[in-house]
Design an enzyme around this catalytic site. Sequence first.
Site: not given
Ligand code: NAI
Length: 260
Positions: A62-63, A157, A161, A192
Amino acid sequence: MLFAGKIALVTGAGSGIGKATALAFARHGASVGVLSRNPDEVEAVATEIRRQGGEALALPADVADEASMRAAVEQLSTAFGGLHIVVANAGINGVWAPIDDLTPAEWDETIATNLRGTYLTLHLTVPLLKRAGEGAIVVVSSINGTRTFSTAGATAYAATKAAQVAMVQQLALELGKVRIRINAVCPGAIETRIDDNTERRGAGEAGIPVIWPQGDIPVSQGKPGTADEVADAILFLASSKARHITGIPLWIDGGQGLLR
Ligand code: NAI
């Protein structure tokens, strides 16, 4: 093989942007630490990398939790013998609600994952990059909090960011001296699983009513981007092709953030 002989750590690598990034680094020759808090998903991604002939280590952690992150970074260092690239990607949308309705516990959870998580990831990995004598860090921020402020209720959020980009600019100077570059990518809407962990409450009250025009993501005629499109930009920033780039936010949003 842009990353042959390199060792990379990707947090949040079990899904979405992090998974696409971990797979892409492996395809380009890097050994990859695949970290997320969900043991099943990191095991699955590490297995997929190995099946494709790459080298990967599953790191359930957990980060936001110092002890589990410390253990994961130590495990990676022991297994691979070093570290060159860090992608601080793990994050949640959390609860989007009017500020007078958002509870302190909800606020704290978003800050803990997105901001404390980024701090802990860098705090624990920078010593390894320093030991390597060079390094590249990419932080996954967002258009929210950097050039978009109209996502109803997303105050916690957006705050995390914005803070990530502030950290990147602050640390570009501190770490530049020791040959470590640090940049941010700021994605717009990307397909995602992030919506699965988003709770929207009272958005009507928090937002200004607006109907976005058709094609509000100009380069893709309104369609969200893909995780691979973000991974491509992350790989560029981590590579020697970006060797004179540090301290920047790179928007990957098809122009969406300029409209919103
Ligand atoms: P996702 O939900 O598909 O993947 C997130 C990943 O982070 C998963 O593997 C999850 O298990 C892991 N995770 C969540 N909380 C955690 C924790 N406390 N410790 C360790 N691992 C943890 O989401 P996505 O979209 O790939 O998001 C990745 C990054 O991209 C995030 O920082 C999000 O804010 C950013 N982002 C996403 C956007 C989108 O539209 N999908 C747009 C802008 C930014």
